[in-house]
Design an enzyme around this catalytic site. Sequence first.
Site, PDB file in Angstrom:
ATOM      1  N   HIS A   1      14.058  -1.075 -33.097  1.00 16.77           N
ATOM      2  CA  HIS A   1      13.336  -2.273 -33.522  1.00 16.77           C
ATOM      3  C   HIS A   1      14.202  -3.152 -34.420  1.00 16.77           C
ATOM      4  O   HIS A   1      14.202  -4.373 -34.321  1.00 16.77           O
ATOM      5  CB  HIS A   1      12.088  -1.827 -34.302  1.00 16.77           C
ATOM      6  CG  HIS A   1      10.879  -2.583 -33.932  1.00 16.77           C
ATOM      7  ND1 HIS A   1       9.763  -2.013 -33.404  1.00 16.77           N
ATOM      8  CD2 HIS A   1      10.619  -3.902 -33.992  1.00 16.77           C
ATOM      9  CE1 HIS A   1       8.865  -2.927 -33.159  1.00 16.77           C
ATOM     10  NE2 HIS A   1       9.361  -4.095 -33.509  1.00 16.77           N
TER      11      HIS A   1
ATOM     12  N   GLU B   1      16.818   1.609 -11.815  1.00 15.43           N
ATOM     13  CA  GLU B   1      17.185   2.091 -13.149  1.00 15.43           C
ATOM     14  C   GLU B   1      17.203   3.609 -13.218  1.00 15.43           C
ATOM     15  O   GLU B   1      17.485   4.192 -14.248  1.00 15.43           O
ATOM     16  CB  GLU B   1      16.276   1.481 -14.221  1.00 15.43           C
ATOM     17  CG  GLU B   1      14.795   1.612 -13.950  1.00 15.43           C
ATOM     18  CD  GLU B   1      13.924   0.895 -14.987  1.00 15.43           C
ATOM     19  OE1 GLU B   1      14.437   0.440 -16.016  1.00 15.43           O
ATOM     20  OE2 GLU B   1      12.710   0.802 -14.745  1.00 15.43           O
TER      21      GLU B   1
ATOM     22  N   ASP C   1      18.410   1.631 -18.705  1.00 12.74           N
ATOM     23  CA  ASP C   1      17.951   2.945 -18.272  1.00 12.74           C
ATOM     24  C   ASP C   1      18.905   3.577 -17.258  1.00 12.74           C
ATOM     25  O   ASP C   1      19.088   4.792 -17.258  1.00 12.74           O
ATOM     26  CB  ASP C   1      16.542   2.858 -17.678  1.00 12.74           C
ATOM     27  CG  ASP C   1      15.496   2.830 -18.769  1.00 12.74           C
ATOM     28  OD1 ASP C   1      15.591   3.673 -19.681  1.00 12.74           O
ATOM     29  OD2 ASP C   1      14.602   1.966 -18.726  1.00 12.74           O
TER      30      ASP C   1
ATOM     31  N   CYS D   1      18.885  -7.144 -14.861  1.00  8.08           N
ATOM     32  CA  CYS D   1      18.143  -7.602 -16.041  1.00  8.08           C
ATOM     33  C   CYS D   1      18.395  -6.713 -17.254  1.00  8.08           C
ATOM     34  O   CYS D   1      17.821  -6.925 -18.314  1.00  8.08           O
ATOM     35  CB  CYS D   1      16.652  -7.704 -15.746  1.00  8.08           C
ATOM     36  SG  CYS D   1      15.899  -6.137 -15.321  1.00  8.08           S
TER      37      CYS D   1
HETATM   38  C1  PEP Z   1      16.540  -1.637 -18.379  1.00  8.32           C
HETATM   39  O1  PEP Z   1      16.211  -0.453 -18.371  1.00  8.32           O
HETATM   40  O2  PEP Z   1      17.723  -2.012 -18.289  1.00  8.32           O
HETATM   41  C2  PEP Z   1      15.511  -2.694 -18.490  1.00  8.32           C
HETATM   42  C3  PEP Z   1      15.811  -3.951 -18.291  1.00  8.32           C
HETATM   43  O3  PEP Z   1      14.241  -2.328 -18.845  1.00  8.32           O
HETATM   44  P1  PEP Z   1      13.835  -1.879 -20.323  1.00  8.32           P
HETATM   45  O4  PEP Z   1      14.973  -2.214 -21.236  1.00  8.32           O
HETATM   46  O5  PEP Z   1      12.583  -2.600 -20.635  1.00  8.32           O
HETATM   47  O6  PEP Z   1      13.637  -0.396 -20.145  1.00  8.32           O
HETATM   48 MG    MG Z   2      14.171   0.105 -18.139  1.00  8.32          MG
END
Ligand code: PEP
Ligand code: MG
Length: 523
Positions: free
Chosen positions: A154, A390, A414, A461
Amino acid sequence: SPTFGKKQFKSAIDSAQKELNKLYDEVKVRLGSNQASIFLVHAEFLNDDELLKETEDLISKKHNPAWAWQQTVQSRIDQLKNLDDPILAGRAVDLSDVCQRVLRHMLGIADVSPAASRTPSVLVADDLTPSDTANLDPDLILGFVTAKGGPTSHTAIIARAMGIPAIVAAGDTVLDIANGTNCILDGFNGKLYLNPQPEDIESAEQLHEEIKRQLSADYAERLLPAKTQDEHVIEIFANVNRVADAVKAVEYGAEGVGLMRTEFLFLESGKTPTEDEQYEVYVEMGKALGGRPLTIRTLDIGGDKQVPHLNLPKEDNSFLGIRGIRLCFARPDLFLPQLRAIYRAAKETNIRIMFPMITTLEDVEQVIEITEKVRAEVGAPKIELGIMVEVPSAAILADQFAKLVDFFSIGTNDLTQYTLAMDRVHPQLAKQADALNPAVLRMVEMTVRAATQEGKWVAVCGGAASDIKGASILVGLGVKELSITVPTIPTIKSHLRKASLKDLQALAQSALNCRTAAEVRAL
Ligand code: PEP
Ligand code: MG
């Protein structure tokens, strides 16, 4: 007397509560209610009857009120820490933050903030709570370094949103640095230089000026597309949680939203938003984007994103448990209203849907069946459906998955954690859990190759796309859309405009052949 002690205690609790509500309002205006919600959580601790009663009992036994409060909270913190659960351990940090706040009021030192430095400085700390971080004055705190924490904590998230350069998980040795030591903090490379020579300071200052000049030059051209020297266009999208983020994204030159993390609608409000409430958010978001595509990711609850009010069972390995789409399958009461809200909004705005944590072909078959049924019920048009890549299985079987969906969006955060078996919030693994590890890049390469063969497109992303080195390699690997954190949009666009696809492809090939993440970074 105990009566006076109790009064003193009660008044400190009231003042702390007022202060937290004020903080919530201030931070909400500055950073949005998502970042501010932590202060509501803190205020909630002060409504805990058990904590209050235990303290008062001690005060009744003629103990000093400050001591009584400190003892009571500390024993609760110890209990939380003993549970060996990172989420509850995180709560212990929050509880300790609240404890300090009440103590400051009781002892009449409420106005002394830990960072009330008068000279612009770099702050070094064991760890910073989210409230410490949100309270930092960017004019006085030029940057910070914490011994603990992780890049997705956070604290790190708030620091990025505030634009404060930071290094987290630097290790305990940083705590030995003497107050007043001169230093140069390089947040880009995670480096802290101590006792620099005058010529180092001068060159750092020059670099800093150059960076500022570059940022404003990039910002001036933020609305131009990311077209390379050899005329290849990469789509630059934004990662957002809330409507306000989408407004800012457009201002910063985003061409759409590639990831809306909808779980924050649940994390933030302390309750499950209704279908109507969600529908309204999605429509508003679409309006803010003015027809640009909005990629809504269905709920990704679990792992480090726990939603207390859902009272989900505790798991030993929450990142490997009922997370993302797995939770959605288990909880149609959450999933179906969300899908209905998305499809109702899709009648009015340009929406794509993507599903998180897809692991097996059965996951996709099942989710498409459910989604199609909802679409038909709502009477909405067909829209593009994609999956997050992921989990390594999704990359390895990408040729199979590509037959079933319209697009892939790679979540490098991930994908890195699962490929390297390194918890993404583990402070000791923060350095090694690098998305530019060639093992992760080969996963990306496999995914793009499989998608291309099926005529499907690939976005990224995850955090790697928001970084110049990561973005360059990802584009070289054939990724078509980068969805990135809003403040980095102008920089990434400008960088890609200066590059040529041919060079980036060569760079990507070299990266795939590297042995280590360090070798990739050295390229
Ligand atoms: C990721 O895992 O890269 C992702 C974009 O999702 P989050 O960070 O929300 O797990
Ligand atoms: Mg993710």
